[in-house]
Motif scaffolding. Structure first.
Motif, PDB file in Angstrom:
ATOM      1  N   GLU A   1       0.834  -1.205   0.000  1.00  0.00           N
ATOM      2  CA  GLU A   1       0.000   0.000   0.000  1.00  0.00           C
ATOM      3  C   GLU A   1       0.874   1.263   0.000  1.00  0.00           C
ATOM      4  O   GLU A   1       0.637   2.192  -0.775  1.00  0.00           O
ATOM      5  N   ALA A   2       1.891   1.261   0.863  1.00  0.00           N
ATOM      6  CA  ALA A   2       2.766   2.445   0.951  1.00  0.00           C
ATOM      7  C   ALA A   2       3.499   2.692  -0.369  1.00  0.00           C
ATOM      8  O   ALA A   2       3.627   3.835  -0.820  1.00  0.00           O
ATOM      9  N   VAL A   3       3.949   1.607  -1.023  1.00  0.00           N
ATOM     10  CA  VAL A   3       4.680   1.771  -2.291  1.00  0.00           C
ATOM     11  C   VAL A   3       3.724   2.235  -3.391  1.00  0.00           C
ATOM     12  O   VAL A   3       4.078   3.045  -4.248  1.00  0.00           O
ATOM     13  N   ALA A   4       2.469   1.767  -3.329  1.00  0.00           N
ATOM     14  CA  ALA A   4       1.475   2.203  -4.319  1.00  0.00           C
ATOM     15  C   ALA A   4       1.216   3.705  -4.189  1.00  0.00           C
ATOM     16  O   ALA A   4       1.167   4.426  -5.187  1.00  0.00           O
ATOM     17  N   VAL A   5       1.082   4.173  -2.951  1.00  0.00           N
ATOM     18  CA  VAL A   5       0.843   5.608  -2.718  1.00  0.00           C
ATOM     19  C   VAL A   5       2.048   6.401  -3.223  1.00  0.00           C
ATOM     20  O   VAL A   5       1.910   7.409  -3.920  1.00  0.00           O
ATOM     21  N   LEU A   6       3.238   5.895  -2.914  1.00  0.00           N
ATOM     22  CA  LEU A   6       4.469   6.559  -3.357  1.00  0.00           C
ATOM     23  C   LEU A   6       4.503   6.658  -4.889  1.00  0.00           C
ATOM     24  O   LEU A   6       4.799   7.713  -5.456  1.00  0.00           O
ATOM     25  N   ALA A   7       4.178   5.548  -5.577  1.00  0.00           N
ATOM     26  CA  ALA A   7       4.223   5.525  -7.044  1.00  0.00           C
ATOM     27  C   ALA A   7       3.285   6.576  -7.628  1.00  0.00           C
ATOM     28  O   ALA A   7       3.644   7.279  -8.578  1.00  0.00           O
ATOM     29  N   ARG A   8       2.101   6.707  -7.038  1.00  0.00           N
ATOM     30  CA  ARG A   8       1.126   7.679  -7.569  1.00  0.00           C
ATOM     31  C   ARG A   8       1.610   9.104  -7.407  1.00  0.00           C
ATOM     32  O   ARG A   8       1.215   9.983  -8.162  1.00  0.00           O
ATOM     33  N   HIS A   9       2.475   9.346  -6.411  1.00  0.00           N
ATOM     34  CA  HIS A   9       2.913  10.716  -6.141  1.00  0.00           C
ATOM     35  C   HIS A   9       4.312  11.025  -6.651  1.00  0.00           C
ATOM     36  O   HIS A   9       4.856  12.091  -6.374  1.00  0.00           O
ATOM     37  N   THR A  10       4.912  10.082  -7.362  1.00  0.00           N
ATOM     38  CA  THR A  10       6.282  10.292  -7.838  1.00  0.00           C
ATOM     39  C   THR A  10       6.262  10.721  -9.306  1.00  0.00           C
ATOM     40  O   THR A  10       5.635  10.047 -10.129  1.00  0.00           O
ATOM     41  N   THR A  11       6.942  11.827  -9.627  1.00  0.00           N
ATOM     42  CA  THR A  11       7.035  12.196 -11.042  1.00  0.00           C
ATOM     43  C   THR A  11       8.284  11.523 -11.618  1.00  0.00           C
ATOM     44  O   THR A  11       9.344  11.506 -10.975  1.00  0.00           O
ATOM     45  N   ILE A  12       8.113  10.926 -12.772  1.00  0.00           N
ATOM     46  CA  ILE A  12       9.220  10.177 -13.393  1.00  0.00           C
ATOM     47  C   ILE A  12       9.345  10.621 -14.847  1.00  0.00           C
ATOM     48  O   ILE A  12       8.373  10.542 -15.597  1.00  0.00           O
ATOM     49  N   GLU A  13      10.524  11.099 -15.207  1.00  0.00           N
ATOM     50  CA  GLU A  13      10.783  11.420 -16.609  1.00  0.00           C
ATOM     51  C   GLU A  13      11.858  10.465 -17.103  1.00  0.00           C
ATOM     52  O   GLU A  13      12.939  10.398 -16.518  1.00  0.00           O
ATOM     53  N   VAL A  14      11.533   9.703 -18.142  1.00  0.00           N
ATOM     54  CA  VAL A  14      12.503   8.743 -18.680  1.00  0.00           C
ATOM     55  C   VAL A  14      12.828   9.149 -20.108  1.00  0.00           C
ATOM     56  O   VAL A  14      11.993   9.053 -21.002  1.00  0.00           O
TER      57      VAL A  14
ATOM     58  N   VAL B   1       1.056  -0.590  -8.276  1.00  0.00           N
ATOM     59  CA  VAL B   1       2.145   0.154  -8.932  1.00  0.00           C
ATOM     60  C   VAL B   1       2.068  -0.092 -10.435  1.00  0.00           C
ATOM     61  O   VAL B   1       2.172   0.837 -11.245  1.00  0.00           O
ATOM     62  N   ARG B   2       1.835  -1.337 -10.821  1.00  0.00           N
ATOM     63  CA  ARG B   2       1.751  -1.662 -12.249  1.00  0.00           C
ATOM     64  C   ARG B   2       0.616  -0.884 -12.909  1.00  0.00           C
ATOM     65  O   ARG B   2       0.770  -0.352 -13.999  1.00  0.00           O
ATOM     66  N   ALA B   3      -0.537  -0.831 -12.241  1.00  0.00           N
ATOM     67  CA  ALA B   3      -1.687  -0.110 -12.818  1.00  0.00           C
ATOM     68  C   ALA B   3      -1.302   1.350 -13.075  1.00  0.00           C
ATOM     69  O   ALA B   3      -1.591   1.903 -14.148  1.00  0.00           O
ATOM     70  N   GLU B   4      -0.632   1.953 -12.113  1.00  0.00           N
ATOM     71  CA  GLU B   4      -0.231   3.358 -12.245  1.00  0.00           C
ATOM     72  C   GLU B   4       0.772   3.538 -13.402  1.00  0.00           C
ATOM     73  O   GLU B   4       0.610   4.410 -14.246  1.00  0.00           O
ATOM     74  N   LEU B   5       1.789   2.686 -13.435  1.00  0.00           N
ATOM     75  CA  LEU B   5       2.827   2.870 -14.465  1.00  0.00           C
ATOM     76  C   LEU B   5       2.334   2.474 -15.852  1.00  0.00           C
ATOM     77  O   LEU B   5       2.685   3.123 -16.842  1.00  0.00           O
ATOM     78  N   VAL B   6       1.493   1.452 -15.926  1.00  0.00           N
ATOM     79  CA  VAL B   6       0.939   1.064 -17.241  1.00  0.00           C
ATOM     80  C   VAL B   6       0.112   2.218 -17.807  1.00  0.00           C
ATOM     81  O   VAL B   6       0.196   2.542 -19.000  1.00  0.00           O
ATOM     82  N   ALA B   7      -0.670   2.888 -16.952  1.00  0.00           N
ATOM     83  CA  ALA B   7      -1.472   4.032 -17.417  1.00  0.00           C
ATOM     84  C   ALA B   7      -0.547   5.131 -17.954  1.00  0.00           C
ATOM     85  O   ALA B   7      -0.817   5.723 -19.004  1.00  0.00           O
ATOM     86  N   ARG B   8       0.560   5.371 -17.265  1.00  0.00           N
ATOM     87  CA  ARG B   8       1.499   6.412 -17.741  1.00  0.00           C
ATOM     88  C   ARG B   8       2.154   6.006 -19.056  1.00  0.00           C
ATOM     89  O   ARG B   8       2.420   6.831 -19.922  1.00  0.00           O
ATOM     90  N   GLN B   9       2.457   4.706 -19.183  1.00  0.00           N
ATOM     91  CA  GLN B   9       3.095   4.227 -20.422  1.00  0.00           C
ATOM     92  C   GLN B   9       2.135   4.373 -21.621  1.00  0.00           C
ATOM     93  O   GLN B   9       2.530   4.805 -22.700  1.00  0.00           O
ATOM     94  N   ARG B  10       0.858   4.043 -21.383  1.00  0.00           N
ATOM     95  CA  ARG B  10      -0.119   4.202 -22.479  1.00  0.00           C
ATOM     96  C   ARG B  10      -0.290   5.671 -22.831  1.00  0.00           C
ATOM     97  O   ARG B  10      -0.427   6.022 -24.010  1.00  0.00           O
ATOM     98  N   ALA B  11      -0.261   6.544 -21.824  1.00  0.00           N
ATOM     99  CA  ALA B  11      -0.403   7.985 -22.074  1.00  0.00           C
ATOM    100  C   ALA B  11       0.790   8.489 -22.891  1.00  0.00           C
ATOM    101  O   ALA B  11       0.636   9.326 -23.789  1.00  0.00           O
ATOM    102  N   TRP B  12       1.978   7.948 -22.577  1.00  0.00           N
ATOM    103  CA  TRP B  12       3.198   8.336 -23.324  1.00  0.00           C
ATOM    104  C   TRP B  12       3.002   8.033 -24.811  1.00  0.00           C
ATOM    105  O   TRP B  12       3.309   8.860 -25.670  1.00  0.00           O
ATOM    106  N   VAL B  13       2.494   6.862 -25.118  1.00  0.00           N
ATOM    107  CA  VAL B  13       2.282   6.466 -26.520  1.00  0.00           C
ATOM    108  C   VAL B  13       1.152   7.295 -27.137  1.00  0.00           C
ATOM    109  O   VAL B  13       1.268   7.769 -28.275  1.00  0.00           O
ATOM    110  N   ALA B  14       0.067   7.494 -26.385  1.00  0.00           N
ATOM    111  CA  ALA B  14      -1.073   8.255 -26.922  1.00  0.00           C
ATOM    112  C   ALA B  14      -0.650   9.679 -27.281  1.00  0.00           C
ATOM    113  O   ALA B  14      -1.068  10.214 -28.309  1.00  0.00           O
ATOM    114  N   GLU B  15       0.216  10.278 -26.463  1.00  0.00           N
ATOM    115  CA  GLU B  15       0.679  11.643 -26.742  1.00  0.00           C
ATOM    116  C   GLU B  15       1.466  11.724 -28.037  1.00  0.00           C
ATOM    117  O   GLU B  15       1.400  12.709 -28.755  1.00  0.00           O
TER     118      GLU B  15
END
Ligand code: DC
Length: 210
Positions: free
Chosen positions: A51-64, A97-111
Protein backbone atom coordinates in the motif's frame (compact mmCIF):
# COMPACT_ATOMS: atom_id res chain seq x y z
CA UNK A 1 6.64 -1.19 -31.39
CA UNK A 2 6.81 -3.42 -28.31
CA UNK A 3 10.07 -5.05 -27.21
CA UNK A 4 9.82 -7.52 -24.32
CA UNK A 5 12.22 -10.01 -22.79
CA UNK A 6 14.28 -10.86 -19.70
CA UNK A 7 17.08 -8.74 -18.18
CA UNK A 8 20.23 -8.44 -20.26
CA UNK A 9 18.69 -9.75 -23.50
CA UNK A 10 19.76 -6.53 -25.23
CA UNK A 11 16.38 -4.77 -25.25
CA UNK A 12 17.72 -1.28 -24.52
CA UNK A 13 20.41 -1.43 -27.20
CA UNK A 14 17.87 -2.71 -29.71
CA UNK A 15 15.17 -0.20 -28.70
CA UNK A 16 17.65 2.67 -29.01
CA UNK A 17 18.85 1.52 -32.44
CA UNK A 18 15.33 0.94 -33.80
CA UNK A 19 14.10 4.28 -32.45
CA UNK A 20 17.03 6.09 -34.05
CA UNK A 21 16.50 4.27 -37.33
CA UNK A 22 12.80 5.18 -37.41
CA UNK A 23 13.27 8.69 -36.00
CA UNK A 24 10.88 8.05 -33.09
CA UNK A 25 11.27 8.16 -29.30
CA UNK A 26 11.73 5.16 -27.04
CA UNK A 27 10.48 4.44 -23.56
CA UNK A 28 12.37 2.19 -21.13
CA UNK A 29 9.60 1.01 -18.79
CA UNK A 30 12.06 -0.92 -16.59
CA UNK A 31 13.56 2.45 -15.67
CA UNK A 32 10.13 3.51 -14.37
CA UNK A 33 9.90 0.51 -11.99
CA UNK A 34 13.48 1.21 -10.96
CA UNK A 35 12.62 4.87 -10.31
CA UNK A 36 9.85 3.86 -7.90
CA UNK A 37 12.16 1.37 -6.15
CA UNK A 38 14.88 4.02 -5.82
CA UNK A 39 12.42 6.55 -4.44
CA UNK A 40 11.12 3.99 -1.89
CA UNK A 41 14.67 3.17 -0.71
CA UNK A 42 15.53 6.83 -0.39
CA UNK A 43 12.42 7.69 1.55
CA UNK A 44 12.69 4.67 3.81
CA UNK A 45 9.48 3.10 2.47
CA UNK A 46 9.53 -0.70 2.89
CA UNK A 47 9.19 -2.20 -0.63
CA UNK A 48 7.23 -5.09 0.92
CA UNK A 49 4.57 -2.62 2.12
CA UNK A 50 2.37 -2.80 -0.99
CA UNK A 51 0.00 0.00 0.00
CA UNK A 52 2.77 2.44 0.95
CA UNK A 53 4.68 1.77 -2.29
CA UNK A 54 1.47 2.20 -4.32
CA UNK A 55 0.84 5.61 -2.72
CA UNK A 56 4.47 6.56 -3.36
CA UNK A 57 4.22 5.52 -7.04
CA UNK A 58 1.13 7.68 -7.57
CA UNK A 59 2.91 10.72 -6.14
CA UNK A 60 6.28 10.29 -7.84
CA UNK A 61 7.04 12.20 -11.04
CA UNK A 62 9.22 10.18 -13.39
CA UNK A 63 10.78 11.42 -16.61
CA UNK A 64 12.50 8.74 -18.68
CA UNK A 65 14.49 10.03 -21.63
CA UNK A 66 18.22 10.46 -22.11
CA UNK A 67 18.30 10.93 -18.31
CA UNK A 68 16.01 9.49 -15.68
CA UNK A 69 14.65 12.28 -13.48
CA UNK A 70 12.66 11.37 -10.38
CA UNK A 71 10.82 14.14 -8.53
CA UNK A 72 13.16 16.61 -10.20
CA UNK A 73 16.34 14.76 -9.24
CA UNK A 74 18.67 13.07 -11.73
CA UNK A 75 18.65 9.36 -10.81
CA UNK A 76 20.09 8.00 -14.08
CA UNK A 77 22.98 6.19 -12.40
CA UNK A 78 21.36 5.58 -9.02
CA UNK A 79 18.56 3.43 -10.50
CA UNK A 80 21.22 0.96 -11.79
CA UNK A 81 22.69 0.25 -8.34
CA UNK A 82 22.80 -3.17 -6.67
CA UNK A 83 20.37 -1.90 -4.00
CA UNK A 84 17.77 -1.03 -6.64
CA UNK A 85 18.41 -4.35 -8.44
CA UNK A 86 17.57 -6.12 -5.19
CA UNK A 87 14.43 -4.08 -4.44
CA UNK A 88 12.85 -3.68 -7.87
CA UNK A 89 11.22 -7.11 -8.27
CA UNK A 90 9.00 -6.44 -5.22
CA UNK A 91 7.98 -3.11 -6.72
CA UNK A 92 7.28 -4.67 -10.13
CA UNK A 93 5.14 -7.38 -8.48
CA UNK A 94 2.90 -4.73 -6.89
CA UNK A 95 -0.37 -4.71 -8.89
CA UNK A 96 -1.28 -1.14 -7.86
CA UNK A 97 2.14 0.15 -8.93
CA UNK A 98 1.75 -1.66 -12.25
CA UNK A 99 -1.69 -0.11 -12.82
CA UNK A 100 -0.23 3.36 -12.24
CA UNK A 101 2.83 2.87 -14.46
CA UNK A 102 0.94 1.06 -17.24
CA UNK A 103 -1.47 4.03 -17.42
CA UNK A 104 1.50 6.41 -17.74
CA UNK A 105 3.09 4.23 -20.42
CA UNK A 106 -0.12 4.20 -22.48
CA UNK A 107 -0.40 7.99 -22.07
CA UNK A 108 3.20 8.34 -23.32
CA UNK A 109 2.28 6.47 -26.52
CA UNK A 110 -1.07 8.25 -26.92
CA UNK A 111 0.68 11.64 -26.74
CA UNK A 112 3.13 10.71 -29.48
CA UNK A 113 1.05 8.33 -31.57
CA UNK A 114 4.22 6.26 -32.12
CA UNK A 115 7.38 5.06 -30.41
CA UNK A 116 9.39 2.07 -29.29
CA UNK A 117 8.45 0.76 -25.84
CA UNK A 118 10.56 -1.86 -24.03
CA UNK A 119 9.78 -3.92 -20.96
CA UNK A 120 8.25 -7.23 -19.90
CA UNK A 121 4.51 -6.85 -20.53
CA UNK A 122 4.40 -4.38 -23.41
CA UNK A 123 3.09 -6.68 -26.16
CA UNK A 124 0.80 -8.58 -23.79
CA UNK A 125 -0.65 -5.85 -21.51
CA UNK A 126 0.47 -2.29 -22.20
CA UNK A 127 0.14 -2.21 -26.00
CA UNK A 128 -1.66 -5.36 -27.18
CA UNK A 129 -2.33 -3.59 -30.50
CA UNK A 130 1.32 -2.68 -31.19
CA UNK A 131 2.25 -2.77 -34.88
CA UNK A 132 5.22 -5.02 -34.18
CA UNK A 133 6.00 -7.13 -31.10
CA UNK A 134 9.48 -8.46 -30.49
CA UNK A 135 10.40 -10.88 -27.69
CA UNK A 136 14.17 -10.71 -27.31
CA UNK A 137 15.99 -13.32 -25.30
CA UNK A 138 19.53 -14.73 -24.86
CA UNK A 139 21.31 -17.43 -22.87
CA UNK A 140 21.65 -16.57 -19.15
CA UNK A 141 25.48 -16.43 -19.36
CA UNK A 142 25.33 -13.92 -22.21
CA UNK A 143 22.79 -11.81 -20.37
CA UNK A 144 24.88 -11.83 -17.18
CA UNK A 145 27.96 -10.69 -19.06
CA UNK A 146 26.07 -7.80 -20.63
CA UNK A 147 24.51 -6.76 -17.33
CA UNK A 148 27.86 -6.86 -15.49
CA UNK A 149 29.23 -4.50 -18.14
CA UNK A 150 26.30 -2.07 -17.61
CA UNK A 151 26.72 -1.86 -13.84
CA UNK A 152 28.71 1.03 -12.41
CA UNK A 153 30.00 -0.93 -9.38
CA UNK A 154 31.92 -3.60 -11.36
CA UNK A 155 30.34 -6.81 -9.97
CA UNK A 156 31.57 -10.26 -11.02
CA UNK A 157 29.73 -11.98 -13.88
CA UNK A 158 28.95 -14.89 -11.51
CA UNK A 159 27.27 -12.62 -8.97
CA UNK A 160 25.23 -10.93 -11.70
CA UNK A 161 24.30 -14.32 -13.16
CA UNK A 162 22.90 -15.58 -9.86
CA UNK A 163 21.01 -12.35 -9.25
CA UNK A 164 19.63 -12.39 -12.78
CA UNK A 165 18.35 -15.95 -12.50
CA UNK A 166 16.72 -15.05 -9.17
CA UNK A 167 15.07 -11.95 -10.68
CA UNK A 168 13.91 -13.83 -13.80
CA UNK A 169 12.23 -16.32 -11.49
CA UNK A 170 10.52 -13.57 -9.47
CA UNK A 171 9.49 -11.67 -12.61
CA UNK A 172 8.05 -14.74 -14.33
CA UNK A 173 6.23 -16.24 -11.33
CA UNK A 174 4.61 -13.10 -9.88
CA UNK A 175 0.80 -12.89 -10.06
CA UNK A 176 0.57 -9.43 -11.65
CA UNK A 177 1.55 -9.48 -15.36
CA UNK A 178 4.39 -12.01 -15.13
CA UNK A 179 7.15 -11.96 -17.73
CA UNK A 180 5.97 -14.57 -20.22
CA UNK A 181 8.32 -17.42 -21.11
CA UNK A 182 9.37 -17.48 -24.78
CA UNK A 183 6.82 -20.21 -25.51
CA UNK A 184 3.98 -18.16 -23.95
CA UNK A 185 4.66 -14.75 -25.45
CA UNK A 186 1.96 -12.88 -27.33
CA UNK A 187 1.10 -15.18 -30.25
CA UNK A 188 1.83 -12.35 -32.68
CA UNK A 189 5.31 -11.60 -31.24
CA UNK A 190 8.49 -12.41 -33.13
CA UNK A 191 10.93 -14.25 -30.84
CA UNK A 192 14.60 -13.39 -31.42
CA UNK A 193 17.46 -15.10 -29.55
CA UNK A 194 20.38 -12.65 -29.47
CA UNK A 195 22.95 -15.17 -28.14
CA UNK A 196 26.11 -14.85 -30.22
CA UNK A 197 24.62 -12.15 -32.44
CA UNK A 198 25.92 -8.61 -32.83
CA UNK A 199 23.52 -5.76 -32.05
CA UNK A 200 23.69 -4.86 -35.75
CA UNK A 201 22.53 -8.35 -36.74
CA UNK A 202 19.61 -8.20 -34.27
CA UNK A 203 18.63 -4.75 -35.55
CA UNK A 204 18.60 -6.03 -39.13
CA UNK A 205 16.40 -8.97 -38.12
CA UNK A 206 13.91 -6.54 -36.58
CA UNK A 207 13.98 -4.11 -39.49
CA UNK A 208 13.25 -7.01 -41.83
CA UNK A 209 9.92 -7.43 -40.00
CA UNK A 210 8.77 -3.86 -40.75
O1 DC B 1 14.60 -4.19 -17.51
P1 DC B 1 15.00 -3.81 -16.09
O2 DC B 1 15.96 -4.76 -15.44
O3 DC B 1 15.46 -2.40 -16.00
O4 DC B 1 13.64 -3.92 -15.25
C1 DC B 1 13.61 -3.63 -13.89
C2 DC B 1 12.55 -4.48 -13.20
O5 DC B 1 11.24 -4.08 -13.60
C3 DC B 1 12.64 -5.98 -13.44
O6 DC B 1 12.42 -6.64 -12.20
C4 DC B 1 11.50 -6.27 -14.38
C5 DC B 1 10.50 -5.18 -14.07
N1 DC B 1 9.72 -4.74 -15.23
C6 DC B 1 8.41 -5.12 -15.31
O7 DC B 1 7.94 -5.87 -14.46
N2 DC B 1 7.64 -4.68 -16.33
C7 DC B 1 8.16 -3.87 -17.28
N3 DC B 1 7.38 -3.45 -18.28
C8 DC B 1 9.51 -3.49 -17.20
C9 DC B 1 10.28 -3.94 -16.16
Amino acid sequence: MAIDGPAGAGKSTLAQAVAEHLGVERLDTGAMYRAVAWSALRQGVDVADAEAVAVLARHTTIEVGGRVVVDGEDATLAIRSAAVDAAVSAVAANAAVRAELVARQRAWVAERGRGVVEGRDIGTVVLPDADLKIYLTAAAETRARRRARDRADGPSVEAVHDDLVRRDRLDSTRLASPLPLPEDVAADAKVIDSTGKSSRAVLEEVLACL
